[in-house]
Design a protein around this motif. Structure first.
Motif, PDB file in Angstrom:
ATOM      1  N   PRO A 303     -48.516 -39.371  -1.842  1.00 23.02           N
ATOM      2  CA  PRO A 303     -48.245 -40.269  -0.701  1.00 23.02           C
ATOM      3  C   PRO A 303     -49.120 -41.506  -0.776  1.00 23.02           C
ATOM      4  N   SER A 304     -48.767 -42.550   0.017  1.00 26.30           N
ATOM      5  CA  SER A 304     -49.563 -43.773   0.024  1.00 26.30           C
ATOM      6  C   SER A 304     -50.712 -43.689   1.023  1.00 26.30           C
ATOM      7  N   GLN A 305     -50.706 -42.656   1.875  1.00 30.29           N
ATOM      8  CA  GLN A 305     -51.813 -42.438   2.808  1.00 30.29           C
ATOM      9  C   GLN A 305     -51.985 -40.947   3.048  1.00 30.29           C
ATOM     10  N   ALA A 306     -53.211 -40.593   3.382  1.00 30.98           N
ATOM     11  CA  ALA A 306     -53.514 -39.179   3.608  1.00 30.98           C
ATOM     12  C   ALA A 306     -54.738 -39.076   4.508  1.00 30.98           C
ATOM     13  N   THR A 307     -54.849 -37.966   5.217  1.00 34.87           N
ATOM     14  CA  THR A 307     -56.009 -37.700   6.075  1.00 34.87           C
ATOM     15  C   THR A 307     -56.822 -36.568   5.467  1.00 34.87           C
ATOM     16  N   VAL A 308     -58.117 -36.812   5.320  1.00 28.45           N
ATOM     17  CA  VAL A 308     -59.014 -35.796   4.766  1.00 28.45           C
ATOM     18  C   VAL A 308     -60.178 -35.613   5.724  1.00 28.45           C
ATOM     19  N   ARG A 309     -60.857 -34.477   5.611  1.00 24.50           N
ATOM     20  CA  ARG A 309     -61.941 -34.163   6.529  1.00 24.50           C
ATOM     21  C   ARG A 309     -63.244 -33.959   5.777  1.00 24.50           C
ATOM     22  N   CYS A 310     -64.273 -34.642   6.255  1.00 30.18           N
ATOM     23  CA  CYS A 310     -65.631 -34.395   5.787  1.00 30.18           C
ATOM     24  C   CYS A 310     -66.311 -33.478   6.806  1.00 30.18           C
ATOM     25  N   ARG A 311     -66.599 -32.257   6.422  1.00 33.26           N
ATOM     26  CA  ARG A 311     -67.189 -31.309   7.373  1.00 33.26           C
ATOM     27  C   ARG A 311     -68.687 -31.541   7.508  1.00 33.26           C
ATOM     28  N   ARG A 312     -69.224 -31.048   8.600  1.00 30.39           N
ATOM     29  CA  ARG A 312     -70.669 -31.146   8.826  1.00 30.39           C
ATOM     30  C   ARG A 312     -71.408 -30.160   7.928  1.00 30.39           C
ATOM     31  N   SER A 313     -72.545 -30.601   7.391  1.00 33.96           N
ATOM     32  CA  SER A 313     -73.310 -29.738   6.516  1.00 33.96           C
ATOM     33  C   SER A 313     -74.727 -30.265   6.399  1.00 33.96           C
ATOM     34  N   ASN A 314     -75.657 -29.380   6.094  1.00 34.77           N
ATOM     35  CA  ASN A 314     -77.039 -29.784   5.852  1.00 34.77           C
ATOM     36  C   ASN A 314     -77.249 -30.310   4.436  1.00 34.77           C
ATOM     37  N   GLY A 315     -76.229 -30.159   3.605  1.00 32.90           N
ATOM     38  CA  GLY A 315     -76.328 -30.630   2.223  1.00 32.90           C
ATOM     39  C   GLY A 315     -75.146 -31.503   1.856  1.00 32.90           C
ATOM     40  N   ALA A 316     -75.012 -31.777   0.565  1.00 28.14           N
ATOM     41  CA  ALA A 316     -73.943 -32.637   0.075  1.00 28.14           C
ATOM     42  C   ALA A 316     -72.581 -31.980   0.253  1.00 28.14           C
ATOM     43  N   VAL A 317     -71.589 -32.810   0.607  1.00 27.11           N
ATOM     44  CA  VAL A 317     -70.213 -32.338   0.785  1.00 27.11           C
ATOM     45  C   VAL A 317     -69.315 -33.171  -0.109  1.00 27.11           C
ATOM     46  N   ARG A 318     -68.446 -32.507  -0.862  1.00 27.10           N
ATOM     47  CA  ARG A 318     -67.500 -33.215  -1.731  1.00 27.10           C
ATOM     48  C   ARG A 318     -66.082 -32.794  -1.379  1.00 27.10           C
ATOM     49  N   VAL A 319     -65.222 -33.808  -1.200  1.00 31.95           N
ATOM     50  CA  VAL A 319     -63.817 -33.578  -0.859  1.00 31.95           C
ATOM     51  C   VAL A 319     -62.974 -34.217  -1.941  1.00 31.95           C
ATOM     52  N   HIS A 320     -61.967 -33.474  -2.451  1.00 30.40           N
ATOM     53  CA  HIS A 320     -61.113 -33.985  -3.516  1.00 30.40           C
ATOM     54  C   HIS A 320     -59.715 -34.275  -2.968  1.00 30.40           C
ATOM     55  N   LYS A 321     -59.202 -35.436  -3.360  1.00 29.55           N
ATOM     56  CA  LYS A 321     -57.845 -35.820  -2.996  1.00 29.55           C
ATOM     57  C   LYS A 321     -57.263 -36.647  -4.123  1.00 29.55           C
ATOM     58  N   ASP A 322     -56.190 -36.129  -4.759  1.00 29.35           N
ATOM     59  CA  ASP A 322     -55.537 -36.819  -5.843  1.00 29.35           C
ATOM     60  C   ASP A 322     -54.279 -37.523  -5.335  1.00 29.35           C
ATOM     61  N   PHE A 323     -53.866 -38.606  -6.024  1.00 28.65           N
ATOM     62  CA  PHE A 323     -52.658 -39.348  -5.667  1.00 28.65           C
ATOM     63  C   PHE A 323     -51.758 -39.464  -6.895  1.00 28.65           C
ATOM     64  N   GLU A 324     -50.487 -39.188  -6.715  1.00 24.34           N
ATOM     65  CA  GLU A 324     -49.522 -39.269  -7.816  1.00 24.34           C
ATOM     66  C   GLU A 324     -48.879 -40.641  -7.825  1.00 24.34           C
ATOM     67  N   PHE A 325     -48.784 -41.238  -9.000  1.00 27.57           N
ATOM     68  CA  PHE A 325     -48.173 -42.549  -9.158  1.00 27.57           C
ATOM     69  C   PHE A 325     -46.849 -42.430  -9.906  1.00 27.57           C
ATOM     70  N   ARG A 326     -45.823 -42.991  -9.265  1.00 28.19           N
ATOM     71  CA  ARG A 326     -44.506 -42.956  -9.916  1.00 28.19           C
ATOM     72  C   ARG A 326     -43.642 -44.114  -9.423  1.00 28.19           C
TER      73      ARG A 326
END
Length: 326
Positions: A303-326
């Protein structure tokens, strides 16, 4: 020629104009100046919203050519001199700038708008055209004192607007207009309103006031320059890659993040570099991601837009989101 029992007196016809000016005394005091101009003679009143106490005084003086000379009558035996140069910018609008007070140390400026004009017969223009102190002009709109806080808003601020209106006939309503839309109307002489956080850039606002007799104030507008709020560094990183059969064209696209928890406030963006993007130092919350390019190409992200969430944490947080191009 006008005749009476005591003999004859001469009368003349003069043009009587009514003007209303928004003025700034350049010391935090703003207000409205009401002028009645009969020939070269001036009378009227001035209402100032001072930092110390509101002021309402009579005005007398002259307006000859581009020169305005006034006396602000503070009491029966005390007055302030006010002088200004008048510059016409429109048929019905005049800009003024000048000095006032002891040794003319004060600086003032304003914009005056034409209200009405009529011919009158006078034998004593000053006496016959001078308004009553508490009713300087009856067919002008309400005078308003307005404020917007904070003075230098950011995208995180909710702007607090306030207005007070006055008119000899009373005030019917006050409305706040922000970017062409009424955000609140009050049926009284005082009104307050609060805006949601605004996008960065210039916003136009004004106060519309109506007297009980139906007269409206001039639609003077003010500007709000909203700056991007500084972003506190968080511990969340959103990263991803370009996939699909046209992933090689992702290099001309970028991913923009808005949030947290709204889709209005821009946070940051990242270009696809070597087919990957990365958004660092984000605070906890939901972010809306938009993938776009300024290039003219039929290929896009899905999709051309997406909603992702960064959760609360005492340490580093990594969120992955890939986008397909066609």
């Amino acid at each position: 020629l006008v005749c009476g029992f005591g003999g004859s007196v001469f009368a003349k016809s003069v043009s009587q104009q009514e003007w209303q000016c928004n003025v700034d005394l350049h010391q935090g005091d703003r207000g409205v100046l009401f002028l009645i101009r009969a020939g070269s003679k001036i009378s009227g009143g001035i209402k100032i919203a001072s930092n110390t106490a509101p002021m309402n005084h009579r005005i007398t003086g002259s307006w000859v050519g581009s020169s305005l000379k006034l006396k602000r009558l503070l009491s029966n035996d005390v007055d302030y001199a006010m002088v200004a140069i008048m510059q016409r910018t429109d048929k019905k609008i005049v800009q003024l700038g000048g000095r006032y007070g002891l040794n003319y140390k004060g600086v003032w400026s304003g914009e005056c708008r034409f209200i009405s004009e009529k011919k009158i017969q006078v034998t004593d223009p000053v006496r016959n055209t001078e308004p009553k102190p508490d009713r300087p002009i009856t067919n002008a709109g309400p005078s308003t004192n307005v404020k917007a806080l904070p003075y230098k808003p950011t995208t995180k601020d909710r702007i607090k607007f306030s207005a007070t209106a006055s008119h000899p006939d009373g005030v019917r309503s006050i409305s706040f207009v922000l970017d062409g839309r009424v955000i609140k109307t009050c049926r009284r002489s005082r009104c307050n309103a609060t805006s949601p956080p605004l996008s960065p850039g210039k916003h136009i606002w004004r106060v519309d006031a109506v007297s009980k007799s139906g007269y409206r104030n001039p639609k003077y507008t003010s500007e709000l320059i909203v700056k991007m709020a500084s972003q506190l560094k968080g511990q969340c990183t959103i990263k991803g890659k370009a996939t699909g059969r046209s992933s090689d064209i992702a290099r001309i696209f970028s991913v923009s993040a808005y949030g947290p928890n709204n889709d209005r406030l821009f946070v940051k963006s990242s270009r696809f570099k070597d087919g990957r993007f990365e958004l660092k130092n984000l605070q906890p919350g939901n972010y809306k991601l938009f993938v776009d390019t300024r290039a003219d190409t039929p290929i896009g992200a899905h999709p051309s837009q997406a909603t992702v969430r960064c959760r609360r944490s005492n340490g580093a947080v990594r969120v992955h989101k890939d986008f397909e191009f066609r």
